[in-house]
Design a protein around this motif. Structure first.
Motif, PDB file in Angstrom:
ATOM      1  N   LEU A 253     -58.717   5.887-147.781  1.00  9.69           N
ATOM      2  CA  LEU A 253     -59.922   6.246-147.032  1.00  9.69           C
ATOM      3  C   LEU A 253     -59.606   6.523-145.569  1.00  9.69           C
ATOM      4  N   LYS A 254     -58.732   5.744-145.011  1.00 10.31           N
ATOM      5  CA  LYS A 254     -58.365   5.980-143.604  1.00 10.31           C
ATOM      6  C   LYS A 254     -57.656   7.315-143.437  1.00 10.31           C
ATOM      7  N   ILE A 255     -56.792   7.630-144.391  1.00  9.57           N
ATOM      8  CA  ILE A 255     -56.103   8.924-144.309  1.00  9.57           C
ATOM      9  C   ILE A 255     -57.098  10.069-144.427  1.00  9.57           C
ATOM     10  N   GLN A 256     -58.079   9.931-145.334  1.00  9.44           N
ATOM     11  CA  GLN A 256     -59.088  10.981-145.485  1.00  9.44           C
ATOM     12  C   GLN A 256     -59.927  11.121-144.221  1.00  9.44           C
ATOM     13  N   ASP A 257     -60.260   9.986-143.579  1.00 14.12           N
ATOM     14  CA  ASP A 257     -61.015  10.063-142.325  1.00 14.12           C
ATOM     15  C   ASP A 257     -60.197  10.756-141.237  1.00 14.12           C
ATOM     16  N   ILE A 258     -58.904  10.556-141.270  1.00 14.65           N
ATOM     17  CA  ILE A 258     -58.045  11.196-140.253  1.00 14.65           C
ATOM     18  C   ILE A 258     -58.008  12.702-140.449  1.00 14.65           C
ATOM     19  N   ILE A 259     -57.783  13.141-141.685  1.00 19.18           N
ATOM     20  CA  ILE A 259     -57.636  14.583-141.915  1.00 19.18           C
ATOM     21  C   ILE A 259     -58.980  15.299-141.877  1.00 19.18           C
ATOM     22  N   ARG A 260     -60.081  14.561-141.886  1.00 19.74           N
ATOM     23  CA  ARG A 260     -61.381  15.194-141.722  1.00 19.74           C
ATOM     24  C   ARG A 260     -61.612  15.643-140.270  1.00 19.74           C
ATOM     25  N   ARG A 261     -60.725  15.246-139.389  1.00 15.34           N
ATOM     26  CA  ARG A 261     -60.818  15.638-137.980  1.00 15.34           C
ATOM     27  C   ARG A 261     -59.590  16.468-137.614  1.00 15.34           C
ATOM     28  N   PRO A 262     -59.494  17.673-138.164  1.00 12.38           N
ATOM     29  CA  PRO A 262     -58.283  18.486-137.942  1.00 12.38           C
ATOM     30  C   PRO A 262     -58.092  18.887-136.476  1.00 12.38           C
ATOM     31  N   HIS A 263     -59.198  18.897-135.710  1.00  8.87           N
ATOM     32  CA  HIS A 263     -59.050  19.265-134.302  1.00  8.87           C
ATOM     33  C   HIS A 263     -58.328  18.179-133.502  1.00  8.87           C
ATOM     34  N   LEU A 264     -58.232  16.970-134.080  1.00  9.71           N
ATOM     35  CA  LEU A 264     -57.531  15.879-133.413  1.00  9.71           C
ATOM     36  C   LEU A 264     -56.165  15.589-134.034  1.00  9.71           C
ATOM     37  N   LEU A 265     -55.780  16.371-135.029  1.00 11.57           N
ATOM     38  CA  LEU A 265     -54.523  16.141-135.732  1.00 11.57           C
ATOM     39  C   LEU A 265     -53.637  17.383-135.642  1.00 11.57           C
ATOM     40  N   THR A 266     -52.439  17.194-135.131  1.00  4.29           N
ATOM     41  CA  THR A 266     -51.457  18.278-135.029  1.00  4.29           C
ATOM     42  C   THR A 266     -50.166  17.805-135.682  1.00  4.29           C
ATOM     43  N   VAL A 267     -49.676  18.585-136.618  1.00  2.98           N
ATOM     44  CA  VAL A 267     -48.448  18.236-137.329  1.00  2.98           C
ATOM     45  C   VAL A 267     -47.313  19.099-136.788  1.00  2.98           C
ATOM     46  N   PHE A 268     -46.272  18.439-136.332  1.00  2.00           N
ATOM     47  CA  PHE A 268     -45.092  19.148-135.834  1.00  2.00           C
ATOM     48  C   PHE A 268     -44.082  19.253-136.963  1.00  2.00           C
ATOM     49  N   ARG A 269     -43.840  20.475-137.407  1.00  2.00           N
ATOM     50  CA  ARG A 269     -42.932  20.713-138.526  1.00  2.00           C
ATOM     51  C   ARG A 269     -41.707  21.474-138.039  1.00  2.00           C
ATOM     52  N   VAL A 270     -40.556  21.057-138.476  1.00  2.00           N
ATOM     53  CA  VAL A 270     -39.297  21.725-138.142  1.00  2.00           C
ATOM     54  C   VAL A 270     -39.005  22.761-139.213  1.00  2.00           C
ATOM     55  N   SER A 271     -38.839  24.004-138.801  1.00  2.00           N
ATOM     56  CA  SER A 271     -38.547  25.083-139.740  1.00  2.00           C
ATOM     57  C   SER A 271     -37.659  26.098-139.042  1.00  2.00           C
ATOM     58  N   GLU A 272     -37.259  27.099-139.800  1.00  2.00           N
ATOM     59  CA  GLU A 272     -36.410  28.139-139.231  1.00  2.00           C
ATOM     60  C   GLU A 272     -37.152  28.938-138.170  1.00  2.00           C
ATOM     61  N   GLU A 273     -38.476  29.049-138.324  1.00  2.00           N
ATOM     62  CA  GLU A 273     -39.273  29.801-137.354  1.00  2.00           C
ATOM     63  C   GLU A 273     -39.629  28.974-136.133  1.00  2.00           C
ATOM     64  N   CYS A 274     -39.372  27.676-136.163  1.00  2.00           N
ATOM     65  CA  CYS A 274     -39.748  26.782-135.065  1.00  2.00           C
ATOM     66  C   CYS A 274     -38.657  26.809-133.997  1.00  2.00           C
ATOM     67  N   HIS A 275     -38.981  27.365-132.840  1.00  2.00           N
ATOM     68  CA  HIS A 275     -38.009  27.469-131.759  1.00  2.00           C
ATOM     69  C   HIS A 275     -38.443  26.680-130.529  1.00  2.00           C
ATOM     70  N   TRP A 276     -39.405  25.800-130.678  1.00  2.00           N
ATOM     71  CA  TRP A 276     -39.873  25.019-129.540  1.00  2.00           C
ATOM     72  C   TRP A 276     -39.784  23.532-129.877  1.00  2.00           C
ATOM     73  N   ASP A 277     -39.928  22.726-128.828  1.00  2.00           N
ATOM     74  CA  ASP A 277     -39.792  21.285-128.978  1.00  2.00           C
ATOM     75  C   ASP A 277     -41.169  20.635-129.082  1.00  2.00           C
ATOM     76  N   VAL A 278     -41.164  19.292-129.079  1.00  2.00           N
ATOM     77  CA  VAL A 278     -42.401  18.547-129.268  1.00  2.00           C
ATOM     78  C   VAL A 278     -43.390  18.792-128.133  1.00  2.00           C
ATOM     79  N   ASP A 279     -42.904  19.193-126.962  1.00  2.00           N
ATOM     80  CA  ASP A 279     -43.814  19.408-125.831  1.00  2.00           C
ATOM     81  C   ASP A 279     -44.870  20.452-126.152  1.00  2.00           C
ATOM     82  N   VAL A 280     -44.498  21.475-126.912  1.00  2.00           N
ATOM     83  CA  VAL A 280     -45.478  22.507-127.283  1.00  2.00           C
ATOM     84  C   VAL A 280     -46.523  21.926-128.218  1.00  2.00           C
ATOM     85  N   ALA A 281     -46.101  21.079-129.153  1.00  2.00           N
ATOM     86  CA  ALA A 281     -47.054  20.447-130.067  1.00  2.00           C
ATOM     87  C   ALA A 281     -48.019  19.540-129.311  1.00  2.00           C
ATOM     88  N   ILE A 282     -47.530  18.823-128.305  1.00  2.00           N
ATOM     89  CA  ILE A 282     -48.401  17.966-127.498  1.00  2.00           C
ATOM     90  C   ILE A 282     -49.439  18.796-126.762  1.00  2.00           C
TER      91      ILE A 282
END
Length: 838
Positions: A253-282
């Motif tokens: 339930l807590k996880i569902q409450d978290i993902i119900r607020r996508p404007h407050l949740l940002t997922v930083f994923r490392v991929s081949e297209e990702c050329h920036w660091d965590v500062d951009v995600a922040i």
């Protein structure tokens, strides 16, 4: 008190032992007033696994670099659990890397550890009844057991004590209240939570953080809760329970409450297209949260824009802040414009101009421009200005500094009254900003400001003049070359705009060329081009149709020839100086013949050759300097070896200088070996027509070492005849090729010399020229009539016609810029195609 961990070169940290019910306001005062920390612009709360966990190398590096970049660029505080384990250890290692790479404390990162007192291993070393400053804390990882060591890379510690021993999590409530207090202290300080790994405790912390409206950044790939939330966040909301089926219901339930607020949740994923660091995600997390939080108002948006400018993330600002829904007034962005200009963020300057910033409103208050000049980096402009105005520098800085610099670059004296009169007459904010960027040789900012100038052709030519003048005065060769390249760049801009104007309307282009510009001291484009020595601009076919009187170097020969003629004629009238007058007139004839060369500048073939001769004369000057060293060295040595005590100065000069010089052209000396004719010299040195004989013995044989004099001659001829003469030929060849490659441009520029001469002089030949001079004097002094030359070379246009002409020029400038961009784009596409084919 102070705490030290015994590491070599590490600065002592600060620590305080506090109770669970300590007021967070008191703690904030401790941090800012007692420990002298500057209030943060951003608060980063890092939470996650409290046990050591593995991070992949790329993710670890991106996390560390991004976290430190955020802290340094924004002055953020980082808050963690403060122990040497898990996520806190990773933060500490990031701080350590920053300390090792920084040479000063200017970029020191503030990392505050809020830990439970009862779980700290070796905490007794922090308590002394008699006091110990600083406290010596020893890390003992092997013997810590269920306890934890403080992390030696954090800078400050708040140790929360509730009287218990070995109970984790005592500090959570006080830490939460402290973070809330910091964020609400004075102006709203943005807060972001960064989550790595973690278990149920981390989920509870993240859940409460989301409920309080604080954005969270989750690092996918860090493990456990972070990975679980990252996986569920990708699924539709109705499927999210499938990923949590193996966990307790409350967990799900807590996880569902978290993902119900996508404007407050940002997922930083490392991929081949990702050329920036965590500062951009922040930054993205903060912008997403602020975009949906209308209650924060413009102040919150301002803080987000400030962060984007500090991190120079114009791409994120363009997509997240300057959206179609956002409406900005120009005055609301003036602070951002100033920050982008001072911080040298040209992309942000362009973005702000595209989103409503008006340069006229921004620079309406002259205080803004003065502030920009006070924030100038060290450059040749400041040193030149200081030398010119000295004690009156501060007073003149309050006026239009750029205009002052243009005048000073011409070595002119400017009165404050005339300066103010010019300022009041006309002002263009684009010109003001353009000159501010030019005097510091900032190509990117100057390019943006030039596009905003009304009189863009005059602005480009003025920039060329200023940059060339600064390049002459600067001692740094590399910077001088950069200034010259930038000067040529703006000359090309002037050529491009004028070519568009001339191809569109030749009559208007001619008016543009000779119109008096109120924005530039009522000078003309042609005058600026000639003063800047912009040969390429003057060589255009459209410019060649204009006539202009310019200062002529041939006038020097005119004055010299006239003076010599007057002197020679005066000597001829005096019997004792009759022959001397003849000599002066002969020399005058040579000068007159040289002056006659000026008429050949009109020839397309002979004109550039005259320029070649001028430049070769300069090359010859430097060559003669080198040659004189060898001539004097050999001549003095030879004269000293051969001749003893010759008192005749003229023959000493002949032997030491004149004869070695003639040797270069094949006139070899005859007195350097034993076969010389003794009858060709004077034994005593009394014969004025013969040189003194070399040193002889009693048998009348030379005593000088023949092998030495011949060796000196051979070495001298080797360097003088072979090395230096061939060097001169190579220099001449380089000069010839350089001029020959630009024959057409130089020829067109030289035509001005002849045009000026015949246009500025009366048509009647001497002695009837006196009638023309009398007519001009009456027209100027009695009838107060403006000279014809002035009317043709400088046109004062009515204001309406001038505005219409500038609007047309602006349209041609836009067309030129569009064409340039298309050519660059096509060139880039062609290079890509060529690379693909290879």
């Amino acid at each position: 008190g102070d705490i030290t961990f015994g590491s070599l070169g590490q600065k002592p940290g600060k620590y305080a032992r506090v109770s669970t019910n300590t007021s967070p306001d008191i703690l904030y005062q401790l941090l800012t007033e007692q420990w002298k920390l500057s209030p943060p612009n951003l608060l980063i709360s890092v939470t996650g696994g409290a046990k050591d966990f593995y991070l992949k190398a790329r993710l670890k590096n991106m996390f560390r670099r991004g976290l430190i970049k955020v802290a340094q660029t924004t002055g953020a505080w980082i808050i963690t659990g403060g122990t040497h384990v898990g996520v806190m250890k990773h933060v500490g290692q990031a701080v350590r890397d920053n300390v090792l790479s920084c040479s000063s404390t200017q970029g020191r990162v503030v990392a505050i550890g809020v830990a439970t007192w009862g779980i700290i291993h070796n905490r007794d070393s922090l308590v002394y009844s008699e006091g110990c400053f600083p406290a010596q804390y020893v890390m003992d990882v092997k013997g810590q057991g269920r306890l934890s060591n403080l992390d030696n890379n954090h800078t400050h510690f708040l140790l929360v004590d509730d009287g218990t021993h070995g109970h984790y999590g005592v500090e959570i409530e006080l830490r939460s209240r402290l973070e809330k207090c910091i964020s609400e202290n004075g102006a709203t300080i943005p807060v972001v939570c960064v989550v790595l790994d973690g278990g149920p405790g981390t989920l509870n912390t993240m859940y409460n953080t989301i409920l309080n409206g604080t954005p969270c950044v989750v690092l996918e790939g860090s493990g456990r809760v972070a990975d679980l939330i990252a996986d569920v966040a990708e699924l539709p909301l109705h499927q999210s329970h499938l990923s949590a089926v193996s966990h307790p219901v409350c967990f799900m339930l807590k996880i569902q409450d978290i993902i119900r607020r996508p404007h407050l949740l940002t997922v930083f994923r490392v991929s081949e297209e990702c050329h920036w660091d965590v500062d951009v995600a922040i930054l993205q997390a903060l912008l997403k949260a602020s975009r949906t939080n209308k209650s924060q108002g413009t102040e919150y948006w301002k803080s987000q824009l400030e962060l984007a400018i500090a991190w120079n993330r114009v791409d994120i600002a363009e997509t997240e802040i300057f959206t179609e829904d956002s409406q900005w007034e120009s005055s609301e962005l003036h602070w951002a414009m100033f920050s982008a200009l001072v911080g040298n963020k040209p992309e942000f300057v362009r973005l702000l101009l595209e989103n409503g910033v008006s340069l006229r409103e921004f620079l309406q208050d002259e205080q803004t421009l003065r502030e920009l000049y006070t924030r100038l980096p060290n450059c040749i402009f400041l040193s030149k200005l200081a030398k010119r105005v000295q004690s009156s520098r501060k007073q003149l800085l309050k006026t239009r500094v750029p205009y002052l610099f243009i005048c000073l670059s011409k070595n002119q004296t400017v009165s404050e009254g005339s300066l103010r009169a010019t300022i009041v007459e006309e002002r263009d904010p684009g010109k003001d900003l353009f000159l501010w960027a030019v005097v510091q040789s900032n190509k990117e900012l100057a390019e943006i400001a030039w596009e905003q100038c009304r009189d863009c052709t005059s602005a480009a030519l003025a920039a060329s003049k200023i940059l060339k003048k600064m390049a002459e005065d600067i001692k740094d060769t590399d910077k001088a070359e950069e200034m010259k390249e930038l000067a040529n760049h703006y000359e090309k801009h002037a050529i491009g705009v004028f070519s568009e104007c001339y191809n569109s309307d030749q009559e208007r282009a001619q008016k543009l060329l000779v119109r008096a510009s109120p924005l530039w001291g009522r000078t003309t484009c042609l005058r600026l081009a000639l003063e800047a020595n912009d040969k390429s601009f003057v060589a255009q076919s459209g410019v060649q149709k204009a006539t202009m009187y310019i200062q002529d170097l041939w006038n020097i020969l005119d004055v010299l020839s006239i003076l010599l003629f007057i002197i020679g004629l005066a000597f001829r009238l005096i019997s004792t100086l009759f022959y001397a007058g003849k000599i002066v007139l002969c020399i005058d004839f040579v000068v007159f013949c040289l002056r006659l060369m000026a008429i050949f500048t009109i020839s397309r073939t002979l004109g550039p050759k005259i320029i070649i001769v001028k430049r070769m004369m300069m090359d010859m000057f430097f060559f003669l300097f080198l040659l004189s060293i060898w001539v004097v060295a050999y001549g003095v040595a030879k004269q000293g070896i051969l001749i003893n005590n010759d008192s005749r100065l003229d023959w000493i000069f002949r032997g030491a200088v004149y004869e070695p010089y003639l040797t270069i052209f094949g006139n070899f000396p005859t007195n350097i070996d034993i076969t010389f004719d003794i009858n060709s010299c004077s034994m005593s040195g009394t014969d004025p027509l013969k040189p003194k004989c070399p040193v002889l013995d009693d048998n009348q044989n030379p005593v000088f070492p023949e092998w030495l004099t011949i060796t000196l001659l051979c070495v001298y001829l080797l360097f003088a005849n072979i090395l230096l003469l061939n060097l001169l030929i190579a220099i001449f060849n380089f000069t010839f090729e350089e001029v020959q490659d630009n024959t057409d441009r130089i020829w067109k520029f030289q035509r001005y010399e002849l045009i000026k001469e015949y246009h500025s002089r009366p048509a009647a030949p001497p002695p009837f020229i006196i009638l023309s001079h009398i007519y001009l004097l009456i027209s100027k002094m009695v009838m107060c009539r403006q000279s014809t030359t002035s009317k043709e070379f400088k046109n004062e246009l009515p204001q309406a016609e001038d505005e219409e002409l500038l609007s047309w020029e602006s349209l041609m400038k836009d067309r030129y810029l569009l064409t340039t961009q298309q050519e660059q784009s096509q060139s880039m596409e062609q290079r890509i195609l060529d690379t693909a084919q290879k």
